[in-house]
Design a protein around this motif. Structure first.
Motif, mmCIF file in Angstrom:
data_model
loop_
_atom_site.group_PDB
_atom_site.id
_atom_site.type_symbol
_atom_site.label_atom_id
_atom_site.label_comp_id
_atom_site.label_asym_id
_atom_site.label_seq_id
_atom_site.Cartn_x
_atom_site.Cartn_y
_atom_site.Cartn_z
ATOM 1 N N VAL A 11 1.967 -2.050 3.108
ATOM 2 C CA VAL A 11 2.190 -2.941 1.973
ATOM 3 C C VAL A 11 0.842 -3.449 1.483
ATOM 4 C CG1 VAL A 11 3.262 -5.101 1.239
ATOM 5 C CG2 VAL A 11 4.406 -3.668 2.940
ATOM 6 N N ALA A 12 0.632 -3.415 0.184
ATOM 7 C CA ALA A 12 -0.513 -4.053 -0.455
ATOM 8 C C ALA A 12 0.042 -5.118 -1.383
ATOM 9 C CB ALA A 12 -1.342 -3.041 -1.228
ATOM 10 N N ALA A 13 -0.454 -6.346 -1.249
ATOM 11 C CA ALA A 13 0.077 -7.447 -2.049
ATOM 12 C C ALA A 13 -1.054 -8.381 -2.462
ATOM 13 C CB ALA A 13 1.122 -8.209 -1.239
ATOM 14 N N ALA A 14 -0.742 -9.244 -3.408
ATOM 15 C CA ALA A 14 -1.738 -10.184 -3.907
ATOM 16 C C ALA A 14 -2.069 -11.271 -2.886
ATOM 17 C CB ALA A 14 -1.251 -10.826 -5.199
ATOM 18 N N ASP A 15 -1.072 -11.644 -2.038
ATOM 19 C CA ASP A 15 -1.298 -12.737 -1.097
ATOM 20 C C ASP A 15 -0.417 -12.579 0.135
ATOM 21 O OD1 ASP A 15 1.316 -13.900 -1.722
ATOM 22 O OD2 ASP A 15 0.397 -14.519 -3.599
ATOM 23 N N ASP A 16 -0.705 -13.404 1.148
ATOM 24 C CA ASP A 16 0.041 -13.346 2.409
ATOM 25 C C ASP A 16 1.532 -13.588 2.204
ATOM 26 O OD1 ASP A 16 -2.343 -12.964 3.778
ATOM 27 O OD2 ASP A 16 -2.528 -15.047 4.404
ATOM 28 N N ALA A 17 1.868 -14.604 1.421
ATOM 29 C CA ALA A 17 3.279 -14.965 1.233
ATOM 30 C C ALA A 17 4.079 -13.804 0.653
ATOM 31 C CB ALA A 17 3.395 -16.198 0.345
ATOM 32 N N THR A 18 3.515 -13.100 -0.299
ATOM 33 C CA THR A 18 4.213 -11.977 -0.926
ATOM 34 C C THR A 18 4.409 -10.836 0.057
ATOM 35 O OG1 THR A 18 3.289 -12.575 -3.076
ATOM 36 C CG2 THR A 18 4.173 -10.335 -2.847
ATOM 37 N N ALA A 19 3.364 -10.490 0.795
ATOM 38 C CA ALA A 19 3.451 -9.401 1.763
ATOM 39 C C ALA A 19 4.465 -9.717 2.858
ATOM 40 C CB ALA A 19 2.079 -9.126 2.377
ATOM 41 N N LEU A 20 4.432 -10.937 3.376
ATOM 42 C CA LEU A 20 5.355 -11.311 4.447
ATOM 43 C C LEU A 20 6.792 -11.436 3.941
ATOM 44 C CD1 LEU A 20 3.027 -13.845 6.279
ATOM 45 C CD2 LEU A 20 3.655 -11.534 7.050
ATOM 46 N N ALA A 21 6.972 -11.872 2.694
ATOM 47 C CA ALA A 21 8.324 -11.937 2.114
ATOM 48 C C ALA A 21 8.904 -10.536 1.953
ATOM 49 C CB ALA A 21 8.290 -12.661 0.774
ATOM 50 N N PHE A 22 8.084 -9.588 1.503
ATOM 51 C CA PHE A 22 8.548 -8.208 1.365
ATOM 52 C C PHE A 22 8.933 -7.637 2.734
ATOM 53 C CE2 PHE A 22 7.858 -3.616 1.234
ATOM 54 C CZ PHE A 22 8.744 -3.278 0.222
ATOM 55 N N GLN A 23 8.100 -7.891 3.718
ATOM 56 C CA GLN A 23 8.408 -7.434 5.078
ATOM 57 C C GLN A 23 9.742 -8.016 5.554
ATOM 58 O OE1 GLN A 23 5.874 -7.186 9.046
ATOM 59 N NE2 GLN A 23 6.237 -9.286 8.466
ATOM 60 N N GLN A 24 10.000 -9.284 5.251
ATOM 61 C CA GLN A 24 11.253 -9.911 5.666
ATOM 62 C C GLN A 24 12.453 -9.269 4.990
ATOM 63 O OE1 GLN A 24 11.583 -12.197 8.200
ATOM 64 N NE2 GLN A 24 13.711 -11.532 7.942
ATOM 65 N N ALA A 31 16.136 -2.280 11.429
ATOM 66 C CA ALA A 31 15.375 -2.674 12.606
ATOM 67 C C ALA A 31 13.896 -2.497 12.265
ATOM 68 C CB ALA A 31 15.756 -1.811 13.794
ATOM 69 N N THR A 32 13.129 -3.564 12.394
ATOM 70 C CA THR A 32 11.747 -3.557 11.936
ATOM 71 C C THR A 32 10.837 -4.173 12.983
ATOM 72 O OG1 THR A 32 12.554 -3.892 9.683
ATOM 73 C CG2 THR A 32 10.231 -4.301 10.054
ATOM 74 N N SER A 33 9.709 -3.532 13.204
ATOM 75 C CA SER A 33 8.659 -4.114 14.017
ATOM 76 C C SER A 33 7.794 -4.943 13.073
ATOM 77 C CB SER A 33 7.827 -3.006 14.671
ATOM 78 O OG SER A 33 6.716 -3.567 15.321
ATOM 79 N N LEU A 34 7.871 -6.260 13.201
ATOM 80 C CA LEU A 34 7.221 -7.152 12.246
ATOM 81 C C LEU A 34 5.746 -7.356 12.566
ATOM 82 C CD1 LEU A 34 9.972 -9.890 11.977
ATOM 83 C CD2 LEU A 34 9.554 -7.987 10.422
ATOM 84 N N ALA A 35 4.936 -7.399 11.526
ATOM 85 C CA ALA A 35 3.527 -7.762 11.658
ATOM 86 C C ALA A 35 3.447 -9.288 11.631
ATOM 87 C CB ALA A 35 2.718 -7.166 10.512
ATOM 88 N N THR A 38 -1.449 -10.573 7.984
ATOM 89 C CA THR A 38 -1.963 -9.556 7.071
ATOM 90 C C THR A 38 -3.444 -9.319 7.369
ATOM 91 O OG1 THR A 38 -2.556 -11.207 5.418
ATOM 92 C CG2 THR A 38 -0.357 -10.229 5.246
ATOM 93 N N THR A 39 -4.000 -8.279 6.762
ATOM 94 C CA THR A 39 -5.433 -8.020 6.883
ATOM 95 C C THR A 39 -6.050 -8.022 5.491
ATOM 96 O OG1 THR A 39 -5.106 -5.626 6.815
ATOM 97 C CG2 THR A 39 -5.173 -6.656 8.990
ATOM 98 N N PRO A 45 -9.705 -7.408 -3.473
ATOM 99 C CA PRO A 45 -8.666 -8.430 -3.681
ATOM 100 C C PRO A 45 -7.397 -8.100 -2.896
ATOM 101 C CG PRO A 45 -8.751 -6.934 -5.545
ATOM 102 C CD PRO A 45 -9.880 -6.533 -4.622
ATOM 103 N N GLY A 46 -6.621 -9.115 -2.617
ATOM 104 C CA GLY A 46 -5.314 -8.911 -2.001
ATOM 105 C C GLY A 46 -5.352 -8.741 -0.503
ATOM 106 N N VAL A 47 -4.172 -8.448 0.046
ATOM 107 C CA VAL A 47 -3.990 -8.299 1.492
ATOM 108 C C VAL A 47 -3.208 -7.015 1.781
ATOM 109 C CG1 VAL A 47 -4.011 -10.795 1.889
ATOM 110 C CG2 VAL A 47 -1.834 -9.638 1.490
ATOM 111 N N ARG A 48 -3.250 -6.602 3.036
ATOM 112 C CA ARG A 48 -2.498 -5.428 3.486
ATOM 113 C C ARG A 48 -1.705 -5.800 4.730
ATOM 114 N NH1 ARG A 48 -3.823 -1.284 0.556
ATOM 115 N NH2 ARG A 48 -5.840 -1.163 -0.435
ATOM 116 N N LEU A 49 -0.607 -5.078 4.886
ATOM 117 C CA LEU A 49 0.268 -5.304 6.035
ATOM 118 C C LEU A 49 0.909 -3.975 6.398
ATOM 119 C CD1 LEU A 49 2.694 -8.130 6.616
ATOM 120 C CD2 LEU A 49 3.682 -5.897 6.256
#
Length: 65
Positions: A11-24, A31-35, A38-39, A45-49
């Protein structure tokens, strides 16, 4: 991955909240192995997960259509 039904999601997103919301959203359905975090790439710009899905598991009945 070496087995059918196992998926790596990058996942590439603008911010942590967006990346983590998408993961959720993914975790609500499969069944998901959650991060846990983010990095960030220096100077970029942005974050990765990265998370891992097991699509062999049945879809959650509580998930919206």
């Amino acid at each position: 991955m070496s087995e059918p039904g196992l998926v790596v999601v990058d996942v590439a997103a603008a911010d942590d909240a967006t990346a983590l919301a998408f993961q959720q959203l993914l975790a609500d359905r499969w069944a998901t192995s959650l991060a846990q975090h983010t990095t960030r790439d220096a100077g970029e710009p942005g974050v990765r997960l990265r998370c891992y899905l097991d699509l062999r598991q049945p879809v959650s009945p509580a998930a919206p259509d």
